[in-house]
Design an enzyme around this catalytic site. Structure first.
Site, PDB file in Angstrom:
ATOM      1  N   SER A 188      -0.430 -26.088 -43.037  1.00 52.45           N
ATOM      2  CA  SER A 188      -0.970 -27.441 -43.163  1.00 52.45           C
ATOM      3  C   SER A 188      -0.164 -28.145 -43.974  1.00 52.45           C
ATOM      4  CB  SER A 188      -2.310 -27.350 -43.720  1.00 52.45           C
ATOM      5  OG  SER A 188      -3.311 -28.517 -43.495  1.00 52.45           O
ATOM      6  N   ASP A 193      -6.386 -27.996 -32.472  1.00 52.01           N
ATOM      7  CA  ASP A 193      -6.315 -28.414 -33.841  1.00 52.01           C
ATOM      8  C   ASP A 193      -6.731 -29.630 -33.963  1.00 52.01           C
ATOM      9  OD1 ASP A 193      -5.886 -28.842 -36.550  1.00 52.01           O
ATOM     10  OD2 ASP A 193      -4.041 -27.630 -36.714  1.00 52.01           O
ATOM     11  N   HIS A 249      -7.018 -24.803 -36.282  1.00 52.22           N
ATOM     12  CA  HIS A 249      -6.268 -25.275 -37.411  1.00 52.22           C
ATOM     13  C   HIS A 249      -6.079 -23.747 -38.274  1.00 52.22           C
ATOM     14  CE1 HIS A 249      -4.063 -27.535 -40.212  1.00 52.22           C
ATOM     15  NE2 HIS A 249      -4.677 -27.352 -41.415  1.00 52.22           N
TER      16      HIS A 249
END
Length: 529
Positions: A351, A463, A495
């Protein structure tokens, strides 16, 4: 409810009043025997004793049960029930308070107070002192390094108001230890929501941090099928030094090695070493899976979790403090470990950690890292993602269009050429302005394109937090024409790298699952190649 929420948030933020918080060296107030010094008056009165002070003669007198103990400041001799004795260490005074090793109080007065008992006792006393407005007494219980941040202003303006509207349940507090802190979890409730107020103690018995977190006891993690404890070893470690030292876990393959290694860098927010979210622990999955395939894995508590108050107090906080310094500290630790191939250390960023990975590799001037892995990293600043995320959630009925527009307006303020972190524009409310100013001036695509080391880019097609069309394609553009980058897109993954079908929602993050075996295989193959 809004007032309570605001006050709880204040518990996590240092109010910068009259200057910038300073860095401080780590302290050591342990006795030569490894014992901890404790304030005599506080400990003995809590156990039902009476303590008096003769300032002229510099004598502290303790009466507890049938015992009377006289302590002479800066001397080793004491008098117990009229008989003279000699201690191994001198009686000390700190900030006007007599302190003594806990073991001495136990042996001389029969207290039978363990270090764990003392820490729980101090937790209760601290909350009581704050509620009673005894700020000076409460401040004495803080470590010297932490008192630079948790000032009397902070206690009075943040903690005291918070404790006036919440009631921590000190009777049900629990204690959990890591290699840096002894953590006391004290439950409290806001309406029906359950939380923990967390007090982190150093191993000298001083309060070293505060935090708060939602109660996660209702979630249960399930181990993946590839978690084979017979093939791996786990060691609790500490990385870095001084006031930013972090607890972590090194997961090693069994055998002599040397083994290639990987460091796991978290996404945004105060993540633990496992990147726990509900019942999910993707970093733990990666650790046991990769170690089973011959790769050592180092993961650690994120600085924003272990040091929530301190990190929030830094007026010029950037990704350097949030991610980069600790990634290099982790690598330096690995280089000291037998069985690690110091020439083959990979860094993985998930991320926002993936967004920062080009900067980690780009600032690596000594060849610390051999390769990098971008795991669902955005290829543009976070403030550009926020409006899209809110709009997506609004479509699910989990946010409003007004929130999406507000996020868009905040992004526009940052993107404006006149944005000045020293004097943020009217209406700016996104957070520390220097953080996003630094992000604004970070050419992530340009820096990624300059990387010559091998890079693996992973992305889940489901995601909704990081866009396949914009961010994943952004990485492809960054590495266009270069042979050092590999790309893998996984149709079923969200995600957090959990499989699913159809449109992804936040509810998926609260369903048990594990990182699939094929992700472990792809990462292991890349590292070993």
């Amino acid at each position: 409810m809004k007032k309570v929420t605001r006050l709880i948030s204040l518990m996590l933020i240092i109010l910068i009043l009259g200057g910038t918080a300073a860095y401080a060296a780590s302290e050591n107030k342990q006795s030569v025997s490894g014992d901890i010094y404790v304030p005599v008056k506080l400990a003995c009165e809590a156990m039902g004793g009476q303590v008096s002070w003769d300032g002229k003669k510099q004598i502290t007198t303790v009466k507890l049960g049938s015992n009377e103990l006289k302590l002479f400041v800066n001397r080793c001799d004491i008098i117990l029930n009229g008989k003279a004795k000699v201690l191994k260490e001198k009686v000390k005074v700190e900030e006007g308070r007599t302190i003594l090793p806990l073991s001495v109080l136990n042996s001389q007065l029969g207290l039978k107070l363990t270090c764990d008992d003392y820490i729980k006792l101090i937790s209760m006393k601290f909350i009581g002192m704050v509620k009673a407005g005894k700020t000076a007494d409460a401040s004495f219980l803080l470590s010297k390094s932490f008192s630079k941040y948790a000032t009397t202003e902070f206690i009075n303006s943040a903690l005291a108001p918070a404790f006036s509207v919440i009631e921590p349940d000190v009777k049900t507090m629990t204690l959990a230890k890591n290699t840096v802190h002894q953590n006391v979890f004290i439950p409290f409730t806001i309406q029906t929501a359950k939380y923990n107020f967390i007090m982190r103690f150093d191993y000298n018995g001083k309060i070293d941090e505060f935090n708060q977190a939602a109660d996660s006891s209702q979630f249960t993690y399930s181990k993946p099928s590839y978690d084979n404890s017979a093939n791996i070893l786990k060691k609790e470690v500490a990385i870095g030094e001084g006031e930013w030292k972090l607890p972590g876990t090194l997961t090693m393959p069994k055998g002599k090695g040397p083994f290639p290694a990987i460091i796991l860098v978290h996404g945004s927010g105060p993540n633990d070493r496992d990147e726990t979210l509900g019942p999910l622990k993707p970093f733990r999955d990666l650790a046991v899976g990769l170690a089973s395939q011959g790769v050592a894995v180092l993961r650690y508590e994120k600085r924003t979790l272990e040091y929530g108050v301190r990190i929030q107090s830094l007026p010029k906080l950037t990704m350097t403090e949030e991610f980069e310094e600790d990634a290099f500290a982790a690598a330096n630790y690995l280089k000291t470990i037998d069985g690690i191939d110091a020439s083959n250390i990979t860094v993985l960023g998930h991320s926002e950690g993936g967004y920062d990975l080009p900067r980690i590799l780009g600032t690596d001037k000594t060849g610390t890292f051999k390769a990098g892995i971008i795991m669902s990293g955005c290829s543009r600043p976070l403030y550009e993602l926020l409006p899209e995320q809110y709009k997506y959630l609004a479509g699910l009925g989990m946010a409003t269009e007004e929130q999406a527009e507000a996020a868009k307006a905040q992004a526009a303020l940052i993107q404006d050429k006149s944005f000045n972190p020293e004097n943020p524009p009217k209406g700016y409310s996104l957070g520390t302005p220097y953080y996003f100013y630094d992000m604004k001036n970070y050419d992530v695509i340009g820096m990624a394109g300059q990387i010559e080391k091998p890079v693996l880019v992973l992305q889940g097609e489901r995601d909704y937090q990081v866009s396949t069309k914009t961010d994943y394609e952004g990485w492809k553009k960054a590495f266009e024409g270069k042979s050092n980058a590999e790309f893998k897109l996984y149709p079923k993954l969200n995600h957090m790298y959990m499989e699913g079908e159809g449109q992804s929602t936040p509810a998926e993050y609260y369903v048990k699952g594990n990182v699939p075996q094929y992700i472990i295989n792809d990462i292991a193959a890349f590292i070993k190649k």
